[in-house]
Design a protein around this motif. Structure first.
Motif, PDB file in Angstrom:
ATOM      1  N   CYS A  76       0.821  -1.219   0.000  1.00 50.50           N
ATOM      2  CA  CYS A  76       0.000   0.000   0.000  1.00 50.50           C
ATOM      3  C   CYS A  76       0.849   1.261   0.000  1.00 50.50           C
ATOM      4  CB  CYS A  76      -0.962   0.000   1.186  1.00 50.50           C
ATOM      5  SG  CYS A  76      -0.158   0.046   2.802  1.00 50.50           S
ATOM      6  N   GLY A  77       2.045   1.180   0.607  1.00 48.69           N
ATOM      7  CA  GLY A  77       2.908   2.356   0.652  1.00 48.69           C
ATOM      8  C   GLY A  77       2.783   3.194   1.911  1.00 48.69           C
ATOM      9  N   ALA A  78       2.013   2.716   2.883  1.00 40.97           N
ATOM     10  CA  ALA A  78       1.868   3.473   4.133  1.00 40.97           C
ATOM     11  C   ALA A  78       3.214   3.657   4.825  1.00 40.97           C
ATOM     12  CB  ALA A  78       0.893   2.758   5.075  1.00 40.97           C
ATOM     13  N   CYS A  79       4.080   2.643   4.698  1.00 40.91           N
ATOM     14  CA  CYS A  79       5.411   2.714   5.327  1.00 40.91           C
ATOM     15  C   CYS A  79       6.190   3.917   4.802  1.00 40.91           C
ATOM     16  CB  CYS A  79       6.171   1.408   5.081  1.00 40.91           C
ATOM     17  SG  CYS A  79       6.116   0.796   3.378  1.00 40.91           S
ATOM     18  N   VAL A  80       6.076   4.140   3.499  1.00 36.80           N
ATOM     19  CA  VAL A  80       6.774   5.269   2.880  1.00 36.80           C
ATOM     20  C   VAL A  80       6.152   6.584   3.359  1.00 36.80           C
ATOM     21  CG1 VAL A  80       7.301   6.400   0.682  1.00 36.80           C
ATOM     22  CG2 VAL A  80       7.362   3.897   0.857  1.00 36.80           C
ATOM     23  N   ALA A  81       4.812   6.602   3.374  1.00 41.69           N
ATOM     24  CA  ALA A  81       4.114   7.829   3.757  1.00 41.69           C
ATOM     25  C   ALA A  81       4.403   8.215   5.201  1.00 41.69           C
ATOM     26  CB  ALA A  81       2.611   7.643   3.554  1.00 41.69           C
ATOM     27  N   THR A 120      16.264   5.279   9.120  1.00 44.12           N
ATOM     28  CA  THR A 120      16.955   5.704  10.330  1.00 44.12           C
ATOM     29  C   THR A 120      16.308   5.066  11.559  1.00 44.12           C
ATOM     30  OG1 THR A 120      15.690   7.750  10.141  1.00 44.12           O
ATOM     31  CG2 THR A 120      17.976   7.856   9.482  1.00 44.12           C
ATOM     32  N   VAL A 121      15.627   3.963  11.326  1.00 43.29           N
ATOM     33  CA  VAL A 121      15.096   3.111  12.389  1.00 43.29           C
ATOM     34  C   VAL A 121      14.236   3.869  13.406  1.00 43.29           C
ATOM     35  CG1 VAL A 121      15.651   1.017  13.681  1.00 43.29           C
ATOM     36  CG2 VAL A 121      17.360   1.980  12.169  1.00 43.29           C
ATOM     37  N   THR A 122      13.324   4.700  12.908  1.00 43.72           N
ATOM     38  CA  THR A 122      12.388   5.333  13.848  1.00 43.72           C
ATOM     39  C   THR A 122      11.193   4.419  14.108  1.00 43.72           C
ATOM     40  OG1 THR A 122      11.183   6.423  12.073  1.00 43.72           O
ATOM     41  CG2 THR A 122      12.987   7.660  13.067  1.00 43.72           C
ATOM     42  N   GLY A 123      10.972   3.473  13.201  1.00 42.59           N
ATOM     43  CA  GLY A 123       9.891   2.501  13.426  1.00 42.59           C
ATOM     44  C   GLY A 123       8.504   3.008  13.070  1.00 42.59           C
ATOM     45  N   SER A 124       8.401   4.169  12.438  1.00 39.78           N
ATOM     46  CA  SER A 124       7.059   4.662  12.098  1.00 39.78           C
ATOM     47  C   SER A 124       6.389   3.776  11.052  1.00 39.78           C
ATOM     48  CB  SER A 124       7.124   6.116  11.610  1.00 39.78           C
ATOM     49  OG  SER A 124       8.043   6.223  10.550  1.00 39.78           O
ATOM     50  N   CYS A 125       7.201   3.139  10.183  1.00 45.57           N
ATOM     51  CA  CYS A 125       6.629   2.252   9.158  1.00 45.57           C
ATOM     52  C   CYS A 125       5.892   1.089   9.816  1.00 45.57           C
ATOM     53  CB  CYS A 125       7.725   1.732   8.236  1.00 45.57           C
ATOM     54  SG  CYS A 125       9.132   1.004   9.095  1.00 45.57           S
ATOM     55  N   GLU A 126       6.552   0.466  10.769  1.00 48.43           N
ATOM     56  CA  GLU A 126       5.964  -0.672  11.465  1.00 48.43           C
ATOM     57  C   GLU A 126       4.682  -0.250  12.188  1.00 48.43           C
ATOM     58  OE1 GLU A 126       8.055  -3.916  14.273  1.00 48.43           O
ATOM     59  OE2 GLU A 126       7.766  -1.995  15.246  1.00 48.43           O
ATOM     60  N   ALA A 127       4.711   0.961  12.745  1.00 46.50           N
ATOM     61  CA  ALA A 127       3.552   1.434  13.527  1.00 46.50           C
ATOM     62  C   ALA A 127       2.307   1.585  12.659  1.00 46.50           C
ATOM     63  CB  ALA A 127       3.889   2.762  14.195  1.00 46.50           C
ATOM     64  N   VAL A 128       2.473   1.986  11.409  1.00 50.15           N
ATOM     65  CA  VAL A 128       1.286   2.203  10.564  1.00 50.15           C
ATOM     66  C   VAL A 128       0.968   1.021   9.649  1.00 50.15           C
ATOM     67  CG1 VAL A 128       1.611   4.709  10.526  1.00 50.15           C
ATOM     68  CG2 VAL A 128       2.554   3.323   8.664  1.00 50.15           C
ATOM     69  N   ASN A 139      11.842  10.000   6.160  1.00 49.87           N
ATOM     70  CA  ASN A 139      12.774   9.944   5.031  1.00 49.87           C
ATOM     71  C   ASN A 139      12.123   9.410   3.764  1.00 49.87           C
ATOM     72  OD1 ASN A 139      14.739  10.585   6.993  1.00 49.87           O
ATOM     73  ND2 ASN A 139      14.996   8.406   7.461  1.00 49.87           N
ATOM     74  N   ALA A 140      10.813   9.138   3.832  1.00 51.73           N
ATOM     75  CA  ALA A 140      10.120   8.468   2.719  1.00 51.73           C
ATOM     76  C   ALA A 140      10.891   7.233   2.265  1.00 51.73           C
ATOM     77  CB  ALA A 140       9.885   9.433   1.550  1.00 51.73           C
ATOM     78  N   SER A 141      11.277   6.428   3.224  1.00 51.37           N
ATOM     79  CA  SER A 141      12.017   5.201   2.932  1.00 51.37           C
ATOM     80  C   SER A 141      11.053   4.070   2.600  1.00 51.37           C
ATOM     81  CB  SER A 141      12.866   4.808   4.138  1.00 51.37           C
ATOM     82  OG  SER A 141      13.365   3.500   3.962  1.00 51.37           O
ATOM     83  N   ALA A 142      11.455   3.247   1.641  1.00 47.54           N
ATOM     84  CA  ALA A 142      10.620   2.100   1.256  1.00 47.54           C
ATOM     85  C   ALA A 142      11.200   0.807   1.816  1.00 47.54           C
ATOM     86  CB  ALA A 142      10.513   2.027  -0.255  1.00 47.54           C
ATOM     87  N   MET A 143      12.027   0.931   2.834  1.00 42.94           N
ATOM     88  CA  MET A 143      12.764  -0.248   3.304  1.00 42.94           C
ATOM     89  C   MET A 143      11.858  -1.351   3.837  1.00 42.94           C
ATOM     90  SD  MET A 143      16.489   0.107   4.360  1.00 42.94           S
ATOM     91  CE  MET A 143      17.710   1.240   3.759  1.00 42.94           C
ATOM     92  N   LEU A 144      10.769  -1.006   4.501  1.00 46.71           N
ATOM     93  CA  LEU A 144       9.920  -2.072   5.045  1.00 46.71           C
ATOM     94  C   LEU A 144       9.295  -2.879   3.902  1.00 46.71           C
ATOM     95  CD1 LEU A 144       9.025  -3.250   7.786  1.00 46.71           C
ATOM     96  CD2 LEU A 144       6.917  -1.939   7.555  1.00 46.71           C
ATOM     97  N   PHE A 145       8.867  -2.162   2.878  1.00 46.80           N
ATOM     98  CA  PHE A 145       8.284  -2.834   1.705  1.00 46.80           C
ATOM     99  C   PHE A 145       9.311  -3.760   1.039  1.00 46.80           C
ATOM    100  CE2 PHE A 145       8.033  -2.706  -2.956  1.00 46.80           C
ATOM    101  CZ  PHE A 145       6.837  -3.380  -3.153  1.00 46.80           C
TER     102      PHE A 145
END
Lengths: 645, 254
Positions: free
Chosen positions: B166-171, B219-227, B175-181
């Motif tokens: 979905c891209g929520a991790c990037v949003a 930068t390992v803030t973990g916001s991707c995982e949270a959303v 850093n608009a990182s796509a690493m989780l995806f």
């Protein structure tokens, strides 16, 4: 109209092998000189596009979603059948074939179904090799479960997301071919017409949904993998974008539409909560393994529940009617989908529904929790209970779920022969978009099987037969009169939709159409209702073209315009569904005509007069279409009355 | 039935990729708590069309949380902040009468806006095309049970494979990182035996494409995982980094 099914001769179990040998081959060096268009990127489309490209053909693949990975195959929960007999419980190709023909209430084509059962085993091999994370046992081998009342465990699954994982497998193969340059992918692009040259399908006209640009694409053959038409009902478990446009416009160009009245109503969906409802959500059939379906015995108790004066737990055991267990003691809550749905409708029609609208019954896990413990129930169905709570706000460990049937799958589709080619030469139809394998009722976990069978293992062989007869340079210029003329038709329709400038939104027409079809051509149909619908739908269609309001323009992303075009097609197609339901003076599978039932209220087939595929030929605007018949012959399976008592 | 709500919406409107865009305010009245968030937008859109305005464009398809189409930032949080929930599965009972709700598209250089809340996520597809697959031709495969896969590894692979793209991790990422995806796909395929032969090629090619598309670093803030609506674990990013490092060493790049 020529409806030659081209079923190969010889014994049933040898037809496909024999046919594969008899099929013409395209020289490997010549394959790259052929171009094939695939419309749709679900299980059937993605697997077909990837496999054709692997063989060396050049493929153009189109989808309306923003990525091929989002096609609605992704939402299938339960699993995929295959006759692997890994459980050593007596499964075989012949048994899967037999079950599918019987489950389809003897209205499918035997030879196609046998082939489906044969290649089912290859599908699992293919998907495992792609890395699909199927459920496994501790020994590392694949796990199976019994599904949808089958007597053997032949269903493979990946948690409750089997469709997602299989689609992502097909998408990965497709992505590889896109990366290699063998498939050119067109996302956010909607097919609006098929182009015929001398009666052969030679290309399509599409609209870029971002820019509004209309473009013409030519090819040596066209494959439609555009799914089913369940959204004719407005409310269904289909995705918002699912539509009949591609197949319907092919129908208007001469392709026969077969058995449009065969629709599957799934018994376990979350009931409608209000007028705002945009779609319905399925709760997996597996819930019926442990959940018990019931309503109160008395209408007055049901009414108190509807008003919120009583709760389910206030109803004593003796005052509950577990109607499936009562009527079908041997199958109980696991009766096939059509039977479960119809009985739920009857209970609600009898005034015993338990949700505010009256259209809902209980699916109760109280006994399962007592027997197995809450943690075991959570382990089996946790994700489904969570989803239920997200949507309804209700905790199903404490209160029974409420469920109601909803349109889920459509067995009808464009008519195809054994080679999956429609009656229009060069136009192939795969997956849910065709009609051939499920007869009048589809068994659980068989849709994924059919989509992938068609795309991976059938079409890539059979399309060679056609292409071998077409010279590589026999490709029509997109500036030809046929292409230009078809584009003009498409543009005229778009201009017409934009120019009405009336008062009503596309959604309001769609909702009204859906209500008519649900009321008159839903779980139970009768002559009076169908005739009324055939009168009402053209009236609604006339109003649509006088009072439609589509804001904006063609030259940009315009979701109202997209929707209006789809609703326009549903408004014509809905009438065809009703006509087909009217002509079929019998009950079979998902098609239940109230005039034709056994004394116990079960579907009563008329094999003498209706053992045929009803294929409709378009005769022009506001003309009555013509019915053609392909007679169904059963060599292997003896026709019997289905009984689940 | 529970009480109906009246809400104020501040919605991002943008005609196309070249438009600068702006917030517009709309009233959403008589909203039932049983509506999904997208059904609430449907109601608003019906009203907009009725008053001669263009509806708010947004992506949605399955509306059951699995296709990954829906993509909007609601009150500053991708998908609206209910744990493990896409916008289409978010229901209005989590909002209250009189609230103001701000709705924006995914914002990332690699996800240009097509219109309003609709963004272009084809960068994700291009990353997949570089290596998000196992190179097998149809038909040329062994029996499915010929290669046993340990249940634990298969389950872990499934945890990663659940990504809906979905891209929520990037949003959500500053850093608009796509690493989780990307990590989800690399992990899935590196955990199953069938994925081993291409393990290094895959990691290198997918990471390179991710960088080329203009996604930022982690930068390992973990916001991707949270959303993440599928609750995909940040651990997979660590796994991807190991896969990438391993590939560099094996390929002799470092």
């Amino acid at each position: 109209m020529n409806l030659d099914a081209k079923i190969p001769s010889g014994p049933m179990a040898q037809k496909w092998d024999k046919h594969r040998f008899d099929l013409k081959l395209v020289n490997p060096a010549n394959k790259r000189k052929y171009e094939v268009i695939v419309v749709g990127s679900g299980l059937a489309g993605a697997s077909a596009a990837a496999t054709l490209a692997e063989l060396g053909y050049n493929v153009k693949c189109f989808c309306f979603q923003d990525s091929p990975r989002r096609a609605h195959s992704i939402a299938a929960q339960g699993g995929i059948n295959a006759a692997k007999n890994y459980q050593n419980d007596g499964d075989s190709v012949h048994r899967l074939f037999y079950d599918t023909v019987k489950g389809g209430d003897y209205r499918s084509r035997e030879a196609n179904v046998h082939r489906l059962a044969q290649v089912s085993v290859n599908i699992i091999d293919q998907c495992a090799a792609q890395g699909v994370p199927f459920a496994r046992e501790y020994g590392g081998l694949l796990a199976n479960r019994s599904f949808g009342g089958a007597q053997v465990s032949r269903t493979f699954y990946a948690r409750g997301q089997t469709g997602q994982q299989l689609l992502l497998g097909a998408y990965s193969s497709l992505s590889r071919q896109i990366g290699l340059g063998k498939v050119q992918m067109f996302p956010r692009t909607e097919m609006l017409d098929v182009v015929l040259v001398d009666g052969h399908a030679k290309g399509i006209v599409v609209r870029d949904m971002v820019s509004g640009e209309i473009s013409r694409h030519s090819a040596h053959a066209v494959v439609l993998a555009t799914g089913g038409y369940g959204n004719a009902f407005f409310l269904s478990t289909n995705a918002m974008g699912c539509n009949v446009t591609a197949t319907f416009r092919a129908y208007k160009r001469g392709a026969a539409f077969a058995n449009p009245c065969y629709t599957q109503i799934h018994p376990t969906c979350i009931p409608v909560s209000g007028d705002h409802q945009s779609k319905l959500t399925l709760m997996s059939e597996s819930l019926r393994n442990d959940g018990r379906v019931w309503v109160p015995k008395s209408q007055s108790v049901a009414e108190k529940i509807r008003k919120g004066e009583l709760k389910a737990s206030d109803v004593a055991e003796g005052d509950r009617d577990y109607y499936l267990e009562r009527k079908y003691p041997s199958f109980g809550n696991l009766v096939p989908r059509d039977v479960a749905s119809r009985n739920t409708k009857e209970a609600c029609d009898d005034g015993r529904g338990v949700v505010g609208s009256g259209l809902g019954v209980y699916l109760d896990f109280e006994d399962a929790i007592k027997r197995l413990g809450e943690s075991a129930v959570r382990e089996r169905y946790g994700n489904l209970f969570d989803m239920y709570e997200k949507i309804t706000g209700s905790n199903a460990y404490q209160n029974p779920m409420t469920i109601f049937p909803a349109v889920h799958y459509t067995m009808g589709g464009l008519w195809v022969d054994y080679n999956l080619m429609s009656n229009v030469p060069g136009l192939y139809v795969v997956g849910e978009a065709n009609f051939s394998d499920h007869g009048a009722n589809r068994l659980g976990a068989s849709a994924l099987m059919q989509g992938l069978a068609d795309g991976y293992f059938v079409l890539p062989y059979t399309i060679g037969q056609y292409l071998a007869g077409v010279a590589p340079d026999d490709r029509t210029d997109t500036n030809s009169a046929e292409f230009v003329g078809t584009e003009e038709t498409v543009r005229a329709q778009i201009d017409k939709l934009l120019s009405v400038k009336g008062k009503r939104t596309p959604t309001s027409f769609h909702r009204e159409l859906g209500q008519i079809i649900w009321d008159e051509c839903g779980m139970a149909r009768n002559k009076t209702g169908l005739e009324a619908a055939i009168k009402k739908i053209p009236e609604l269609r006339a109003e649509f073209w006088e009072n439609l309001n589509v804001p904006g323009e063609n030259g940009s992303l315009n979701q109202s315009l997209e929707q209006a075009g789809r609703v326009a097609d549903f408004l014509e197609f809905g009438e065809l569904m009703c006509r087909d339901a009217l002509q079929r003076e019998e009950s079979c599978g998902g098609h239940f005509r109230e005039e034709h039932q056994t004394p116990e209220g079960e579907a009563k087939r008329d094999d003498k007069n209706f053992s045929f595929v009803g294929a409709w030929e378009y005769k022009g605007e506001n003309q009555t279409p013509e019915l053609h018949k392909e007679n169904l012959v059963y060599e292997e399976v003896k026709m019997t009355q289905r009984s689940y008592k | 039935m529970d009480k109906l709500m009246n809400l104020k919406l501040k919605v991002w409107r943008q005609d196309d990729a070249d438009d600068v865009g702006r917030f517009e305010e709309y009233q959403a009245d008589d909203i039932s708590p049983d509506m999904s968030f997208l059904e609430m937008l449907d109601v608003v859109n019906e009203g907009l069309i009725g008053s001669g305005k263009e509806p708010i464009a947004f992506d949605s398809d399955c509306r059951e949380g699995i296709c990954g189409s829906c993509s909007m930032v609601i009150n500053g949080t991708a998908h609206g902040g209910q744990k493990g929930t896409t916008a289409c599965q978010l229901h209005m009972r989590h909002f209250s009468d009189g609230m103001t709700i701000t709705i924006e598209p995914w914002r990332a250089t690699a996800f240009p806006v097509h219109r309003d809340l609709v963004v272009d996520r084809t960068a994700f597809d291009r990353i997949q095309q570089k290596g998000g697959f196992i190179s097998v031709r149809t038909g040329s495969v062994p029996d499915a049970n010929a290669i046993p896969v340990s249940k634990d590894e298969s389950d872990l692979a499934m945890d990663a494979a659940q990504c809906i793209g979905c891209g929520a991790c990037v949003a959500a990422c500053k850093n608009a990182s796509a690493m989780l995806f990307v990590a989800a796909k690399i992990s899935h395929l590196s955990l199953v035996p069938q994925g081993q032969p291409e393990r290094e090629r895959r990691a290198l090619a997918m990471v390179k494409q991710m960088d080329d598309e203009g996604f930022g670093n982690c930068t390992v803030t973990g916001s991707c995982e949270a959303v993440c609506p599928k609750e995909i674990s940040l651990d997979f990013i660590a796994r991807m980094n190991r896969e990438y490092g391993r590939a560099l060493i094996k390929k002799g790049t470092i």
